[in-house]
Scaffold this active site. Structure first.
Site, short mmCIF file in Angstrom:
data_model
loop_
_atom_site.label_atom_id
_atom_site.label_comp_id
_atom_site.label_asym_id
_atom_site.label_seq_id
_atom_site.Cartn_x
_atom_site.Cartn_y
_atom_site.Cartn_z
N GLY A 16 0.82 -1.22 0.00
CA GLY A 16 0.00 0.00 0.00
C GLY A 16 0.84 1.25 0.00
O GLY A 16 2.09 1.20 -0.04
N PHE A 17 0.16 2.36 0.06
CA PHE A 17 0.83 3.67 0.02
C PHE A 17 1.81 3.83 1.19
O PHE A 17 3.03 3.96 0.98
CB PHE A 17 -0.28 4.75 0.04
CG PHE A 17 0.16 6.13 0.36
CD1 PHE A 17 1.21 6.73 -0.32
CD2 PHE A 17 -0.49 6.87 1.35
CE1 PHE A 17 1.60 8.03 -0.02
CE2 PHE A 17 -0.12 8.16 1.65
CZ PHE A 17 0.94 8.74 0.97
N ASN A 38 -2.49 -8.84 0.35
CA ASN A 38 -3.36 -9.59 -0.58
C ASN A 38 -3.69 -8.78 -1.83
O ASN A 38 -4.47 -9.23 -2.67
CB ASN A 38 -4.64 -10.08 0.12
CG ASN A 38 -5.54 -8.94 0.53
OD1 ASN A 38 -5.17 -7.77 0.42
ND2 ASN A 38 -6.74 -9.25 1.02
N GLY A 42 -3.79 -2.61 -2.27
CA GLY A 42 -2.36 -2.36 -2.50
C GLY A 42 -2.01 -2.65 -3.95
O GLY A 42 -2.82 -3.20 -4.70
N VAL A 63 -4.14 -11.41 5.43
CA VAL A 63 -3.80 -11.55 6.85
C VAL A 63 -5.02 -11.82 7.73
O VAL A 63 -4.87 -12.00 8.94
CB VAL A 63 -2.98 -10.35 7.39
CG1 VAL A 63 -1.66 -10.23 6.65
CG2 VAL A 63 -3.77 -9.05 7.34
N SER A 81 -5.07 -2.71 5.47
CA SER A 81 -6.48 -2.28 5.55
C SER A 81 -6.78 -1.37 4.36
O SER A 81 -5.94 -0.56 3.98
CB SER A 81 -6.75 -1.46 6.83
OG SER A 81 -8.11 -1.03 6.83
N GLY A 108 -0.95 -12.16 17.20
CA GLY A 108 -0.56 -13.54 17.51
C GLY A 108 0.85 -13.83 17.01
O GLY A 108 1.65 -14.48 17.70
N TYR A 151 -14.76 1.34 9.00
CA TYR A 151 -13.32 1.62 9.16
C TYR A 151 -13.05 2.11 10.58
O TYR A 151 -12.15 1.62 11.25
CB TYR A 151 -12.91 2.67 8.13
CG TYR A 151 -11.43 2.99 8.12
CD1 TYR A 151 -10.49 2.02 7.78
CD2 TYR A 151 -10.97 4.28 8.40
CE1 TYR A 151 -9.14 2.34 7.73
CE2 TYR A 151 -9.63 4.59 8.35
CZ TYR A 151 -8.71 3.61 8.02
OH TYR A 151 -7.37 3.93 7.97
#
Ligand code: UDP
Length: 316
Positions: A16-17, A38, A42, A63, A81, A108, A151
């Site tokens: 992504g950015f 994914n 992106g 993810v 996201s 995790g 969001y």
């Protein structure tokens, strides 16, 4: 210190950015980087210059599914996201899942590896704020069932989960609340004001200002934001810490600044305001200044010029 030679860092949303700029900085600092993305919002083009880099690995991965990374990991930076209103309105369930399940998986992984965890949170946790500027102590004004709630609430949940892992499992966490950031590599069609206005101004089309344009944002140039993120990662401050520029302007002023930066003769056209669009937004950056020495240095004129130059360079 996490950002040291040979440190192994996992970046979710690295295509992504922000993720891709962060990866560039980590590699410049001699870290090894594993990027998980994914590619829903992106873009592999953001990483094309890193293909074949010996300290960089790209893994095509959602993810929200279980994530496993072999070997030692020193830090997990969770940037996955959808992040523009157009994207998260288009992908509401994926947005909620990556904020909830994705954050759970990334935490995790941090727990399993004994790695420091950094969450890319957002000024959207403040919603349409009733306190101005917004300090970290403000709890926000979010409509949970409105279209933006997917969001805002995903990131609020992600913050809650991050601090639950910190308290329950002792995970070493950092939470950045990122305010409006712009610069090279924003998708021109991602719907946000800066890339939309630049695309329109360069095409000689009218700039689409929502409402009367008196709503405000405080825009931060990406290089400054990356400075702040790196300083937070290497600090002892868990946060949340606001990161952004305190230079506030109206959207109408921003549109005019973009027209100037592009040398364009485009006009301005008004369109309806999106539902729950915040009226004002400006970070109180005193915590970041005090604990990180952070200060956004690049003025909007210089930042916009650099961004426009990048878009022009891509057209050739
Ligand atoms: N905006 C606008 N025209 C556009 C895109 C956005 O007037 O073509 C407005 C939008 O309604 C908001 C502001 O610009 O008031 C910033 O929007 P953006 O999507 O960039 O970021 P966010 O709302 O997440 O701060």
């Amino acid at each position: 210190m996490v950002l040291r030679e040979g440190a192994r860092v996992v970046v979710t949303g690295g295509a992504g950015f922000l993720g891709s700029h962060l990866i560039d900085r980590l590699l410049e600092g001699d870290c090894e980087v594993v990027c998980l993305d994914n590619l829903v919002t992106g873009d592999e083009d953001n990483l094309a210059h890193l293909l074949g880099h010996e300290r960089f690995t790209f893994v095509h991965r959602d993810v929200t599914e279980f994530i496993f990374v072999p070997g030692d990991v020193d830090a997990v930076l969770h940037f996955a996201s959808p992040a523009s209103p157009v994207d998260y309105l288009d992908l509401p369930i994926q947005t909620l899942k990556v904020g909830a399940l994705g954050t759970h998986n990334a935490l995790g992984l941090s727990l399993a590896k004994g790695a420091r965890f950094l969450l890319a949170s957002t000024s959207e946790v403040y919603g349409d704020p009733q306190v101005h500027p917004q300090p970290e102590t403000y709890w926000g004004h979010v409509n949970p069932v409105g279209p933006r709630g997917v969001y805002d609430e995903a990131k609020r949940y992600a913050e809650a989960l991050t601090f639950a892992y910190h308290r329950t499992h002792g995970v070493d966490v950092r939470v950045a609340r990122i305010f409006n950031t712009y610069g090279p590599r924003m998708r021109m069609d991602d719907g946000r004001a800066v890339p939309s206005f630049i695309g329109q101004a360069l095409a000689g089309e009218p700039l689409t200002v929502h409402g009367d344009g008196t709503q405000t944002r405080s825009i931060c140039y990406v290089d400054d934001l990356i400075d702040g993120l790196c300083a937070l990662l290497d600090s002892d401050e868990p946060g949340p810490v606001n990161l952004g520029s305190a230079h506030e302007c109206s959207i109408l002023e921003l549109a005019r600044a973009v027209i100037d930066a592009c040398g364009s003769s485009s006009s301005i056209e008004h369109r309806p305001r999106p539902v729950d669009d915040p009226q004002v937004r400006r970070p109180d950056t005193s915590l970041a200044e005090r604990v990180l020495g952070f200060h956004a240095r690049t003025g909007p004129e210089e930042g916009l010029q650099r961004t426009v130059a990048w878009y022009l360079g891509r057209r050739r």
